[in-house]
Design an enzyme around this catalytic site. Structure first.
Site, PDB file in Angstrom:
ATOM      1  N   CYS A 329       0.826  -1.197   0.000  1.00  0.00           N
ATOM      2  CA  CYS A 329       0.000   0.000   0.000  1.00  0.00           C
ATOM      3  C   CYS A 329       0.872   1.264   0.000  1.00  0.00           C
ATOM      4  O   CYS A 329       1.555   1.539  -0.966  1.00  0.00           O
ATOM      5  CB  CYS A 329      -0.990  -0.044   1.162  1.00  0.00           C
ATOM      6  N   HIS A 426      -3.826  -5.403   1.186  1.00  0.00           N
ATOM      7  CA  HIS A 426      -3.641  -5.776   2.586  1.00  0.00           C
ATOM      8  C   HIS A 426      -4.174  -7.201   2.805  1.00  0.00           C
ATOM      9  O   HIS A 426      -5.120  -7.626   2.149  1.00  0.00           O
ATOM     10  CB  HIS A 426      -4.403  -4.827   3.511  1.00  0.00           C
TER      11      HIS A 426
END
Length: 482
Positions: A329, A426
């Site tokens: 991310c 994630h």
């Protein structure tokens, strides 16, 4: 319908864990139960099936109830961006950015959001277990409180006060907190739960008797310290290592000031052949096989922190000696050539040079990507699932070699030499088969990954077993009247 609230004498007193355990214990008894957290301040979050965002600990509590997470379970989420400001999320969607004083004034409006969410939730379930935030005795935050006693008074629910004996001074915590409450707040505090006890309970019993005699309130139980219990953390990040008995892969992670969703690391902590080391400010960066750059709520400022702490030089040296780098991310965005923020979405408008390890650029745009996703690793044989929570769109030649093939398109990048990898996903290590395949790409060619989803269920059952054994569940059920 009945509501019970668990408040704590301090932050990290164990409120999240106790609520999760009570949720699982009641669900196993056949009670229709749901968790609720009026206001949460955390950088670990989860995506709900309807595309909203709530605190990750509340999502875990929903799992304990056998439920999908829902925005009504955590109507106010604050994600710190600086020491004085945070992104404010209402009903799962970004409302705006506020500093502490502005949010304090905004709490009257947030209160309406909280009570409306509780009304909707309480209409669907027989029991709601509410988790407080921090301490109810923060005198400077009492006005317009929606996180602790302000909420309990508004809905007229009983409260159990939890304290962590492992910190020391447990009786001072409990008695001092009661002393700072109003008469009506003390009256609705029905008793205490003591958490993380080590040793012989017989040595504690005289203190428990004194506490009940002094306050007139019972102790509903003493939970032991559960060694090795690993559940999705609300926010706190301990700079501890997970030492493998026979390490096959050394993974080093910078403890970014605004690190987010560090639960991505839990599967690595549990792996018997992975040695995971978190490195905080001012600490020496040790040799590693893999440097993992985690998610960040403030990518540009955390990138500046990395540079100040010497990570850019360390990463370049690490790659020269054949090491690998993985960015997740915000960490993935840092790997590119630049991060552009023309609208000042994350702070001051402008362009920041990235680490230059992948030929791509990221442009911050208003509107957050929130979704649960599924896909496969290249080759199509290993399934991967997870979730995306990020601002920014990445573009460039690096994306022509994706790390993951999602059902709706490619994700991430792999450098031409295979040393640098990145993804927006994630939870990519949570499934054992995906974890094993990804670690093999990073240099660990052995089995041994833990299926984190199965592990969570086992840990929740272990926690509920301890709740049933050590708390007075009959008295707690009476508080619910279910």
């Amino acid at each position: 319908m009945a509501t019970l609230m668990i408040q704590g004498t301090t932050s990290d007193a164990g409120k999240s864990t106790i609520v999760a355990g009570l949720c699982r214990a009641l669900a196993r008894r056949g009670v229709s139960v749901a968790p609720f957290k009026p206001q949460n301040m955390a950088l670990n979050s989860a995506v709900t099936p309807d595309g909203g965002e709530i605190g990750r600990s509340t999502a875990l509590q929903a799992l304990a109830c056998g439920l999908a997470p829902h925005c009504d379970m955590n109507p106010v989420l604050l994600k710190p961006e600086t020491d004085r400001g945070a992104q404010v999320i209402l009903d799962g969607r970004v409302h705006g950015h506020m500093d502490a004083l502005d949010y304090h004034a905004f709490k009257r409006q947030a209160r309406e959001t909280v009570l409306a969410a509780w009304e909707r939730l309480s209409g669907r379930f027989d029991a709601v277990i509410v988790e407080g935030a921090g301490s109810p005795a923060e005198i400077n935050l009492r006005q317009n409180d929606i996180a602790n006693m302000g909420f309990a008074e508004a809905v007229d629910c009983p409260v159990l006060l939890a304290a962590d004996i492992d910190r020391g001074g447990v009786f001072a915590q409990l008695v001092g907190t009661l002393e700072l409450l109003s008469d009506s707040e003390r009256a609705r505090t029905r008793g205490f739960v003591i958490n993380r006890f080590r040793g012989d309970l017989a040595l504690l019993e005289p203190g428990l008797e004194w506490l009940t005699g002094h306050t007139g309130k019972p102790v509903f139980g003493v939970l032991p310290h559960l060694n090795g219990l690993l559940l999705d953390a609300e926010d706190g990040l301990g700079l501890t290592e997970s030492a493998a008995e026979a390490p096959g892969l050394k993974v080093v992670v910078p403890a970014l000031p605004r690190i987010s969703n560090h639960t991505d690391l839990d599967a690595l902590r549990l792996h018997p052949r992975v040695e995971l080391t978190m490195v905080g400010p001012g600490q020496a960066i040790p040799p590693a096989d893999v440097i993992l750059l985690p998610g960040s709520k403030s990518t540009v400022s955390d990138l500046a922190w990395l540079r100040r702490e010497g990570w850019e030089t360390a990463i370049q040296r690490h790659l020269r000696y054949g090491g690998r780098v993985l960015g997740i991310c915000g960490g993935f965005q840092m790997l590119g050539e630049a991060i552009e923020d023309p609208q000042g979405v994350e702070g001051e408008a402008g362009t920041t040079p990235g680490l230059g390890l992948l030929p791509m650029r990221t442009r911050m745009v208003a509107g957050k990507q929130l979704r649960n996703v599924r896909g496969t690793l290249p080759g199509g044989k290993i399934a991967v699932s997870g979730y995306e929570i990020h601002n920014g769109v990445s573009e460039g030649p690096a994306l022509a070699r994706p790390l993951i093939d999602l059902d709706d398109g490619p994700d991430g990048a792999i450098s031409d030499d295979g040393q640098v990898l990145g993804t927006y996903l994630h939870g990519l290590f949570d499934e054992a088969s995906a974890c094993t395949a990804l670690l093999e790409r990073l240099g660990l060619r052995v089995e041994g990954a833990v299926d984190l989803r199965v592990h969570r269920e086992q840990q929740l059952d272990r926690l509920a077993d301890a709740i049933e054994e050590h708390l007075d569940m009959a008295a707690i059920v009476k508080l619910f009247d279910v």
